[in-house]
Design a protein around this motif. Structure first.
Motif, short mmCIF file in Angstrom:
data_model
loop_
_atom_site.label_atom_id
_atom_site.label_comp_id
_atom_site.label_asym_id
_atom_site.label_seq_id
_atom_site.Cartn_x
_atom_site.Cartn_y
_atom_site.Cartn_z
N UNK A 2 -5.64 38.76 -60.91
CA UNK A 2 -6.20 39.32 -59.68
C UNK A 2 -7.49 38.58 -59.28
N UNK A 3 -8.29 38.21 -60.25
CA UNK A 3 -9.52 37.45 -59.95
C UNK A 3 -9.18 36.10 -59.33
N UNK A 4 -8.16 35.46 -59.86
CA UNK A 4 -7.73 34.17 -59.32
C UNK A 4 -7.19 34.34 -57.90
N UNK A 5 -6.47 35.43 -57.67
CA UNK A 5 -5.96 35.71 -56.32
C UNK A 5 -7.14 35.84 -55.35
N UNK A 11 -11.32 31.17 -50.80
CA UNK A 11 -11.34 29.73 -50.46
C UNK A 11 -10.48 29.41 -49.24
N UNK A 12 -9.67 30.37 -48.82
CA UNK A 12 -8.75 30.13 -47.72
C UNK A 12 -7.42 29.53 -48.15
N UNK A 13 -7.16 29.54 -49.45
CA UNK A 13 -5.90 29.02 -50.00
C UNK A 13 -4.90 30.17 -50.07
N UNK A 14 -4.44 30.60 -48.90
CA UNK A 14 -3.62 31.81 -48.81
C UNK A 14 -2.25 31.67 -49.45
N UNK A 15 -1.62 30.51 -49.31
CA UNK A 15 -0.32 30.29 -49.94
C UNK A 15 -0.45 30.40 -51.46
N UNK A 16 -1.45 29.73 -52.01
CA UNK A 16 -1.66 29.76 -53.46
C UNK A 16 -2.02 31.17 -53.91
N UNK A 17 -2.87 31.84 -53.14
CA UNK A 17 -3.26 33.21 -53.49
C UNK A 17 -2.04 34.13 -53.52
N UNK A 18 -1.16 33.98 -52.52
CA UNK A 18 0.02 34.84 -52.48
C UNK A 18 0.97 34.54 -53.64
N UNK A 23 3.17 36.63 -58.89
CA UNK A 23 3.27 36.61 -60.35
C UNK A 23 2.56 37.83 -60.94
N UNK A 24 1.41 38.14 -60.40
CA UNK A 24 0.64 39.28 -60.87
C UNK A 24 1.41 40.58 -60.64
N UNK A 25 2.11 40.66 -59.51
CA UNK A 25 2.92 41.86 -59.22
C UNK A 25 3.97 42.07 -60.31
N UNK A 26 4.65 41.01 -60.70
CA UNK A 26 5.65 41.12 -61.76
C UNK A 26 5.02 41.62 -63.06
N UNK A 27 3.84 41.09 -63.39
CA UNK A 27 3.14 41.51 -64.60
C UNK A 27 2.74 42.98 -64.51
N UNK A 28 2.25 43.40 -63.35
CA UNK A 28 1.82 44.79 -63.18
C UNK A 28 3.00 45.75 -63.30
N UNK A 29 4.10 45.41 -62.67
CA UNK A 29 5.29 46.28 -62.74
C UNK A 29 5.77 46.37 -64.19
N UNK A 30 5.77 45.25 -64.89
CA UNK A 30 6.20 45.25 -66.29
C UNK A 30 5.26 46.06 -67.17
N UNK A 31 3.97 45.87 -66.97
CA UNK A 31 2.98 46.50 -67.85
C UNK A 31 2.67 47.95 -67.48
#
Length: 80
Positions: A2-5, A11-18, A23-31
């Motif tokens: 989430x910090x990296x997002x 920074x305006x790197x919206x594609x990379x942030x998304x 990936x974070x969403x998958x981790x959150x759902x799993x955990x």
């Protein structure tokens, strides 16, 4: 993640942030499971990225999903 997002978003790197948020969403759902504030938060971040990229329909869908998950996790009348 989430910090990296948040950092990529700032920074305006919206594609990379998304991408990181997905990936974070998958981790959150799993955990934590789907009906958890952390999962709702990352989906909200996906919505923010989509909005900044001009992808309004996916942004709206993600916002609505995040709100639904927040309500499921903490209740509809939870104070903001």
């Amino acid at each position: 993640l989430q910090r990296q997002v948040r950092a990529r978003f700032a920074e305006g790197s919206y594609h990379e942030a998304r991408e990181l948020a997905e990936h974070c969403k998958l981790d959150c759902v799993t955990h934590f499971g789907r009906a958890h504030p952390a999962t709702a938060s990352v989906i909200n971040n996906i919505a923010l990225c989509s909005k900044q990229l001009g992808e309004y329909e996916p942004a709206i869908d993600a916002y609505l999903e995040a709100v639904s998950l927040y309500e499921e996790a903490v209740g509809e009348h939870h104070p903001p």
